[in-house]
Design an enzyme around this catalytic site. Structure first.
Site, PDB file in Angstrom:
ATOM      1  N   ASN A   1      31.517   9.964  38.148  1.00  0.00           N
ATOM      2  CA  ASN A   1      31.953   9.768  39.744  1.00  0.00           C
ATOM      3  C   ASN A   1      30.474   9.658  40.223  1.00  0.00           C
ATOM      4  OD1 ASN A   1      30.756  12.328  39.704  1.00  0.00           O
ATOM      5  ND2 ASN A   1      32.460  13.201  38.728  1.00  0.00           N
TER       6      ASN A   1
ATOM      7  N   ASP B   1      38.303  15.960  36.316  1.00  0.00           N
ATOM      8  CA  ASP B   1      39.379  16.570  36.279  1.00  0.00           C
ATOM      9  C   ASP B   1      40.345  16.110  34.913  1.00  0.00           C
ATOM     10  OD1 ASP B   1      39.203  18.313  38.479  1.00  0.00           O
ATOM     11  OD2 ASP B   1      39.825  16.817  39.998  1.00  0.00           O
TER      12      ASP B   1
ATOM     13  N   ASP C   1      39.447  23.884  34.344  1.00  0.00           N
ATOM     14  CA  ASP C   1      38.740  23.841  35.405  1.00  0.00           C
ATOM     15  C   ASP C   1      37.769  24.944  35.134  1.00  0.00           C
ATOM     16  OD1 ASP C   1      37.793  25.049  38.155  1.00  0.00           O
ATOM     17  OD2 ASP C   1      39.516  23.921  38.941  1.00  0.00           O
TER      18      ASP C   1
ATOM     19  N   PHE D   1      32.055  24.855  44.969  1.00  0.00           N
ATOM     20  CA  PHE D   1      31.797  23.717  45.900  1.00  0.00           C
ATOM     21  C   PHE D   1      33.019  23.146  45.948  1.00  0.00           C
ATOM     22  CE2 PHE D   1      27.474  24.832  45.236  1.00  0.00           C
ATOM     23  CZ  PHE D   1      26.594  24.142  46.191  1.00  0.00           C
TER      24      PHE D   1
ATOM     25  N   LYS E   1      40.853  25.747  47.888  1.00  0.00           N
ATOM     26  CA  LYS E   1      40.336  26.093  46.576  1.00  0.00           C
ATOM     27  C   LYS E   1      39.553  27.401  46.457  1.00  0.00           C
ATOM     28  CE  LYS E   1      39.407  20.919  46.124  1.00  0.00           C
ATOM     29  NZ  LYS E   1      38.458  20.150  46.223  1.00  0.00           N
TER      30      LYS E   1
HETATM   31  N1  CTP Z   1      35.385  22.357  39.205  1.00  0.00           N
HETATM   32  C1  CTP Z   1      35.274  22.659  37.593  1.00  0.00           C
HETATM   33  N2  CTP Z   1      35.826  22.049  36.852  1.00  0.00           N
HETATM   34  C2  CTP Z   1      36.748  21.170  36.969  1.00  0.00           C
HETATM   35  C3  CTP Z   1      36.732  20.640  38.470  1.00  0.00           C
HETATM   36  C4  CTP Z   1      35.984  21.227  39.260  1.00  0.00           C
HETATM   37  O1  CTP Z   1      34.314  23.624  37.473  1.00  0.00           O
HETATM   38  N3  CTP Z   1      37.460  20.743  35.781  1.00  0.00           N
HETATM   39  C5  CTP Z   1      34.515  22.960  40.059  1.00  0.00           C
HETATM   40  C6  CTP Z   1      33.648  22.219  40.829  1.00  0.00           C
HETATM   41  O2  CTP Z   1      32.202  22.109  40.411  1.00  0.00           O
HETATM   42  C7  CTP Z   1      33.598  22.682  42.218  1.00  0.00           C
HETATM   43  C8  CTP Z   1      34.706  22.807  42.520  1.00  0.00           C
HETATM   44  O3  CTP Z   1      35.474  23.438  40.914  1.00  0.00           O
HETATM   45  O4  CTP Z   1      32.538  23.770  42.388  1.00  0.00           O
HETATM   46  C9  CTP Z   1      35.840  22.113  43.225  1.00  0.00           C
HETATM   47  O5  CTP Z   1      35.510  20.858  42.886  1.00  0.00           O
HETATM   48  P1  CTP Z   1      36.437  19.556  43.562  1.00  0.00           P
HETATM   49  O6  CTP Z   1      36.081  18.413  42.915  1.00  0.00           O
HETATM   50  O7  CTP Z   1      35.797  19.666  44.947  1.00  0.00           O
HETATM   51  O8  CTP Z   1      37.887  19.892  43.406  1.00  0.00           O
HETATM   52  P2  CTP Z   1      38.782  20.091  42.170  1.00  0.00           P
HETATM   53  O9  CTP Z   1      39.215  21.283  41.806  1.00  0.00           O
HETATM   54  O10 CTP Z   1      38.607  19.080  41.122  1.00  0.00           O
HETATM   55  O11 CTP Z   1      40.237  19.445  42.954  1.00  0.00           O
HETATM   56  P3  CTP Z   1      40.573  18.011  43.621  1.00  0.00           P
HETATM   57  O12 CTP Z   1      39.988  17.013  42.910  1.00  0.00           O
HETATM   58  O13 CTP Z   1      42.150  17.831  43.537  1.00  0.00           O
HETATM   59  O14 CTP Z   1      39.968  18.057  44.954  1.00  0.00           O
END
Ligand code: CTP
Length: 380
Positions: A219, A288, A316, A334, A348
Site C-alpha cells: 500500500n 489486511d 489485527d 491510527f 475502530k
Molecule cells: N492494524 C493492525 N493490524 C492489521 C490492520 C490494521 O495493527 N492487520 C492497525 C493499523 O496500524 C492502524 C489501525 O489498525 O493503527 C487501523 O488500520 P486501518 O488500515 O485504518 O483499518 P483496518 O483495521 O485495516 O480496517 P479497514 O481496512 O476496514 O478500514
C-alpha cells in the site's frame, strides 16, 4: 535529508551549557557545524582545542562561532587571578562532548591522564561525557582502542558512532565521525533520556505480500507518520523500539529498529516487544489480507493470464495488542479513512479497544499517505 529538515524541528537545548572538546583529526571541520548547530538549538558552547586540533581549526574560528572564549592550553590565560583556569569549563558545563575524539584522546580519557587542558578539564568534569570517535578504520579496530572504548562505555561515557564509510585517508571502514546533525541530535537525546525511561513500541510503514519472487501487494504508506512519532517520543524522553515495514523514513539513531516485510513478521515482533513496553503506537499500514499461493517462479506473460490469487485474513495486530494490555499500558491506534472518517474512526477505536485513535482522512492530498504534513482527529 537531515532529521531537522524532515521534522521542521530542532531539539530544544535552551540554557544548556556544553563543553566541546575538539581534538586533532581532519573531522575537526565538522566541529564548526556542531558549534553552530548547538547554538541554533539554544545551547551555549565553550570550546577547548587541543594543540593538534589547532592544526585543523583555529581559535578565532571557534571564538567567532561560539561567541565564547576558547581555551587551548593549561598555561595561556595571561590572568594570574584565574587560578582555576584548568577546570573552569568543567565547573561551568552541563555536558562534555568530545568531537572529534582521536585514539590518543580516548586513551588519555581511559587512563585518566591530565597532560593538557582538555584531558585535565575532563578529569575534573562530573557530568555526562559523550565522545564521537574519528580515525582510520584500522586504528579504530585496534584492540587497544577497542579496549579503551569499552572501558569508557563501562564507565558511563556515551560513544557516538563512528560509522562505516569512506574516511579522509581513503580507506573504507568504521572510523568516520557522525555528521554534525546526528551528533547534535544525540546530545539532545542524552538530555531527554533522563526525563522518562519508559518504552514505546511503534510500528510504521507498509507490509508486503509476495505474488511471485519479484512482485508483491502493498500500500502507499511511506512510514513518515510513524517516523515523526518516533522523533517526538525520543524527544519526550522515551526509549523507542520500531518495527518497520519497508520505508526510507529517517529515524533517530537511538531507536532500536527491527525491519520486517510481512504482516506475520510484524505481528510476531510486536507481540514479543509488547511484553516489555509501556506504550504501543500502531502507525503501520498493515495489509489486511495476504496471498496464500504466491508462485515460486516469476509469472511469465506468455502464461496468458494471471493465476488466481487466494488470500487469507491477517491478524489485527492493534486489536491483539489491546487485548493483552496490562494496567498502565497505553495503546494508540491510527485510522486511515476515505469517507465518513470521524464515524469510521470512532468505530475502530471501540472495536479495537484502543485508549486513543488518530483518524486520518487519506483522501486529502496534504494528509495521510506519503504526505510531509498531516491533520486529523484525535479521539480518546
Ligand atoms: N492494524 C493492525 N493490524 C492489521 C490492520 C490494521 O495493527 N492487520 C492497525 C493499523 O496500524 C492502524 C489501525 O489498525 O493503527 C487501523 O488500520 P486501518 O488500515 O485504518 O483499518 P483496518 O483495521 O485495516 O480496517 P479497514 O481496512 O476496514 O478500514
Amino acid at each position: 535529508m537531515t532529521p531537522f529538515v524532515q521534522n521542521n524541528l530542532r531539539p530544544a537545548l535552551e540554557g544548556k551549557k556544553i563543553l566541546l572538546g575538539v581534538t586533532g583529526s581532519i573531522a575537526a571541520f565538522k566541529a564548526c557545524e556542531i558549534v553552530r548547530g548547538l547554538r541554533a538549538c539554544g545551547a551555549r558552547v565553550r570550546v577547548v582545542l587541543t594543540e593538534s586540533a589547532e592544526q585543523f581549526v583555529t581559535k578565532t574560528t571557534m571564538e567567532t562561532l561560539s561567541g565564547e572564549p576558547v581555551y587551548t592550553s593549561l598555561w595561556n590565560t595571561g590572568n594570574a587571578a584565574q587560578g582555576t583556569h584548568h577546570i573552569d569549563a568543567a565547573r561551568w558545563a552541563d555536558l562534555a562532548l568530545i568531537a572529534p575524539a582521536t585514539a590518543n584522546t580516548i586513551a588519555k580519557l581511559a587512563l585518566g591522564l591530565a597532560d593538557d587542558l582538555l584531558s585535565t578539564e575532563l578529569l575534573a568534569f562530573q557530568g555526562p561525557i559523550l565522545i564521537a570517535p574519528a580515525m582510520n578504520p584500522a586504528m579504530y579496530a585496534h584492540s587497544a582502542v577497542q579496549h579503551n572504548v569499552a572501558l569508557l562505555t563501562a564507565r558511563g561515557t556515551l560513544v557516538l558512532g563512528p560509522t562505516a564509510g569512506l574516511t579522509a585517508c581513503g580507506e573504507e571502514g568504521q572510523g568516520r565521525m557522525l555528521e554534525a546533525d546526528e551528533i547534535i541530535e544525540l546530545v539532545a537525546q542524552s538530555f531527554y533520556a533522563k526525563a522518562n525511561g519508559k518504552q514505546v513500541l511503534l510500528t510504521l510503514g507498509p507490509t508486503r505480500s509476495a505474488i511471485d519472487p519479484v512482485r508483491f501487494i502493498s500500500n502507499r504508506s511511506s512510514g513518515l507518520m510513524g517516523a515523526a512519532m518516533a522523533w517526538a517520543c525520543v524527544r519526550a524522553g522515551y526509549r523507542v523500539r520500531a518495527i518497520c515495514g519497508p520505508t526510507t523514513a529517517t529515524l533517530p539513531l537511538s531507536v532500536q529498529v527491527t525491519q520486517v516485510e510481512t504482516a506475520a513478521e510484524m505481528a510476531a515482533q510486536v507481540l514479543e516487544g509488547w511484553k516489555t513496553s509501556d506504550v504501543f503506537i500502531s502507525a503501520a499500514a498493515v495489509l489486511d489480507w495476504d496471498v496464500t499461493n504466491p508462485e515460486t517462479e516469476k509469472i511469465k506473460k506468455e502464461q496468458g493470464q494471471l493465476p488466481t490469487l487466494e488470500f487469507k485474513k491477517n491478524l489485527d495486530i492493534l486489536a491483539e495488542v489491546a487485548k493483552h494490555r496490562r494496567d498502565g499500558q497505553f495503546v494508540l491506534g491510527f485510522a486511515a479513512e476515505t469517507n465518513d472518517a470521524l464515524a469510521n474512526g470512532r468505530r475502530k477505536l471501540a472495536a479495537k479497544n484502543c485508549d486513543a485513535i488518530f483518524i486520518n482522512d487519506v483522501s486529502q492530498a496534504d494528509q495521510g499517505f506519503e504526505s510531509e504534513t498531516n491533520a486529523g482527529w484525535w479521539v480518546a
